[in-house]
Design an enzyme around this catalytic site. Structure first.
Site, mmCIF file in Angstrom:
data_model
loop_
_atom_site.group_PDB
_atom_site.id
_atom_site.type_symbol
_atom_site.label_atom_id
_atom_site.label_comp_id
_atom_site.label_asym_id
_atom_site.label_seq_id
_atom_site.Cartn_x
_atom_site.Cartn_y
_atom_site.Cartn_z
ATOM 1 N N ASP A 188 44.576 5.621 33.699
ATOM 2 C CA ASP A 188 45.864 4.727 33.704
ATOM 3 C C ASP A 188 45.750 3.573 33.621
ATOM 4 O O ASP A 188 46.845 2.690 33.533
ATOM 5 C CB ASP A 188 46.381 5.365 35.091
ATOM 6 C CG ASP A 188 47.384 6.600 34.973
ATOM 7 O OD1 ASP A 188 47.189 7.376 33.891
ATOM 8 O OD2 ASP A 188 47.606 7.222 36.043
ATOM 9 N N LYS A 198 44.165 2.723 28.223
ATOM 10 C CA LYS A 198 42.880 2.986 27.218
ATOM 11 C C LYS A 198 43.871 3.804 26.037
ATOM 12 O O LYS A 198 43.672 3.193 25.027
ATOM 13 C CB LYS A 198 41.976 3.922 27.572
ATOM 14 C CG LYS A 198 40.999 3.372 28.620
ATOM 15 C CD LYS A 198 40.018 4.249 29.054
ATOM 16 C CE LYS A 198 40.419 5.461 29.805
ATOM 17 N NZ LYS A 198 41.246 5.285 31.091
HETATM 18 P P1 GDP Z 1 44.547 5.739 30.137
HETATM 19 O O1 GDP Z 1 44.535 6.923 31.292
HETATM 20 O O2 GDP Z 1 43.671 4.677 30.635
HETATM 21 O O3 GDP Z 1 44.376 6.134 28.886
HETATM 22 O O4 GDP Z 1 46.016 5.239 30.337
HETATM 23 P P2 GDP Z 1 47.376 5.457 29.313
HETATM 24 O O5 GDP Z 1 47.355 4.820 27.969
HETATM 25 O O6 GDP Z 1 47.673 6.745 29.339
HETATM 26 O O7 GDP Z 1 48.451 4.603 30.291
HETATM 27 C C1 GDP Z 1 48.842 4.816 31.740
HETATM 28 C C2 GDP Z 1 50.184 4.202 31.982
HETATM 29 O O8 GDP Z 1 49.882 2.861 31.988
HETATM 30 C C3 GDP Z 1 51.097 4.667 31.210
HETATM 31 O O9 GDP Z 1 52.133 5.136 31.893
HETATM 32 C C4 GDP Z 1 51.437 3.484 30.134
HETATM 33 O O10 GDP Z 1 52.542 3.551 29.723
HETATM 34 C C5 GDP Z 1 51.088 2.403 31.047
HETATM 35 N N1 GDP Z 1 50.754 1.301 30.367
HETATM 36 C C6 GDP Z 1 49.669 1.493 29.381
HETATM 37 N N2 GDP Z 1 49.578 0.188 28.890
HETATM 38 C C7 GDP Z 1 50.542 -0.575 29.471
HETATM 39 C C8 GDP Z 1 50.692 -2.185 29.346
HETATM 40 O O11 GDP Z 1 50.111 -2.764 28.701
HETATM 41 N N3 GDP Z 1 51.727 -2.592 30.145
HETATM 42 C C9 GDP Z 1 52.364 -1.831 31.147
HETATM 43 N N4 GDP Z 1 53.135 -2.255 31.911
HETATM 44 N N5 GDP Z 1 52.188 -0.487 31.112
HETATM 45 C C10 GDP Z 1 51.281 0.048 30.478
HETATM 46 MG MG MG Z 2 43.970 8.204 28.120
#
Ligand code: GDP
Ligand code: MG
Length: 391
Positions: free
Chosen positions: A21, A24
């Site tokens: 989250d 990435k």
């Molecule tokens: P992962 O699990 O690392 O792949 O994370 P995700 O790309 O699925 O993002 C997780 C959550 O963080 C989602 O609800 C995204 O919309 C939010 N999110 C990702 N990048 C950003 C950002 O740059 N700013 C904000 N405010 N939220 C973000």
């Molecule tokens: Mg992911």
């Protein structure tokens, strides 16, 4: 006919890593958007990267998605790493081939257990260069972001990376993906940092060919295809190779090569390829075997290793390890059970780095310097390096 792959720029393998989250997958999609808007490559939407059906129902990344893009100076294959500890297994097999990694840390949350776990694993599987995307900078208080940056530099330094020199770039994957010019610019700064901080690696293209098999597919009418990233050497159509490991020893010939669906004449260390193998039945090759130049690889069951056991706070064990401990060992794309020997009365505590002898349940291709991870009950408890091979 399909368009052939033309090598015009150095090719590098990179990937995102970091806590679940922290953004990435959003960042991966944003990178392709920013480059596509600049006239280079195709935009790959978030839903396509996180495309596994399990992902949609369970909300966690289970597969490694490969995305291809180019900056002005390089061609990149980018893998979006899973963020959840249960899927570290996939990260290990992908990370083993990374020339560099983009460590994604949410400026809202700071360093979390999986951030530390991924840095540790990256170090052990030989990822030599890390660039930090301090993500969600759109929503974070700049002073908090400063503190998070310090925390990340300390974590990297504690694991042997040059903590004070690693680029830490404040980005917003989400705002860039939405087309916000300020935050799209932050992604370009991040890509410039990757271009300049991650050097083109010494590819060992003249070393004997070796490909750890990630996947095996059958192409009707053509035969069996193995896929993976070439660890070393060069391969062309017509080359004799052998399949080794997990009890297999088989001689064959490479009859065709592709990368990202494009045919190629020769492939080299670092390339993600599909190899068509002559006269091989699908059951004869599996994930975890390797395809190598004949006679260049030996398989072993016993080795001496230096192992770091994760501390309990890093998600590791709570209790010590002694001789007779039998976890799962993840080496290249293989996982195999092994028993450790710490000597008479020897113990290693979570958080310790210890030398131990390992006896694997099956012979696998091994050599000194090879990195591996140790898991039990679905979680990573340590990572190590082969110091010497016994038999
Ligand atoms: P992962 O699990 O690392 O792949 O994370 P995700 O790309 O699925 O993002 C997780 C959550 O963080 C989602 O609800 C995204 O919309 C939010 N999110 C990702 N990048 C950003 C950002 O740059 N700013 C904000 N405010 N939220 C973000
Ligand atoms: Mg992911």
């Amino acid at each position: 006919a399909k368009q052939a792959y033309v090598r015009t720029k150095p090719h590098l393998n990179i990937g995102t890593m970091g806590h679940v989250d922290h953004g990435k997958t959003t960042l991966t999609a944003a990178i392709t958007k920013v480059l596509a808007d600049g006239g280079s490559g195709a935009f790959v939407p978030f839903d396509w990267i996180d495309r596994a059906p399990e992902e949609i129902s369970r909300g966690i990344t289970i597969n490694i998605a490969h995305v291809e893009y180019e900056t002005a100076s390089r061609h990149y294959a980018h893998v979006d790493m899973p963020g959840h500890a249960d899927y570290v297994k996939n990260m290990i097999t992908g990370a083993a081939q990374l020339d560099g990694a983009i460590l994604v840390v949410s400026a809202l949350d700071g360093v979390m257990p999986q951030t530390a776990e991924h840095v540790l694993l990256a170090r052990h599987v030989g990822v030599r260069h890390v660039v930090v995307a301090l993500n969600k900078a759109d929503a974070a208080d700049p002073e908090i972001a400063d503190l998070v940056e310090l925390e990340i530099r300390e974590l990297l330094a504690a694991h042997g990376y040059p903590g004070d020199q690693v680029p830490v770039i404040r980005v917003s994957g989400l705002r860039a993906l939405a087309g916000d010019p300020e935050w799209m610019a932050s992604i370009r700064v991040l890509l410039d940092a990757v271009d300049s901080h991650v050097p083109v690696p010494d590819r060992y293209t003249t070393a004997p060919f070796l490909l750890p098999v990630e996947n095996v597919l059958t192409i009707t009418g053509r035969g069996t295809v193995v896929t993976g990233a070439i660890e070393r050497g060069t391969v062309r159509a017509g080359d004799r190779v052998e399949v080794r490991g997990l009890g297999t020893q088989l001689a064959t010939v490479v009859t065709g090569l592709e990368t990202f669906g494009k045919p190629m004449e020769s492939a080299q260390a670092g390339d993600n390829v599909a190899l068509l193998l002559r006269g091989v039945h699908r059951d004869q090759v599996r994930r975890g075997t390797i395809v190598a130049a004949p006679g260049t690889v030996t398989v072993h069951q016993r080795f001496v290793a230096r192992v770091h056991l994760l501390a309990a706070a890093e998600g590791g064990r709570r209790t010590a390890v002694a001789s007779g401990y039998r976890p799962q060992f993840y080496l290249r794309t293989t996982d195999v059970v092994g028993e450790v020997d710490l000597g008479e009365g020897g113990v290693a505590l979570p958080g310790d780095t210890a030398e131990m002898t390992v006896w694997l349940g099956k012979p696998v291709p091994l050599e000194s310097g090879l990195g591996f991870a140790i898991r039990e009950g679905g979680r990573t408890v340590g990572a190590g390096t082969v110091i010497s091979v016994l038999d």
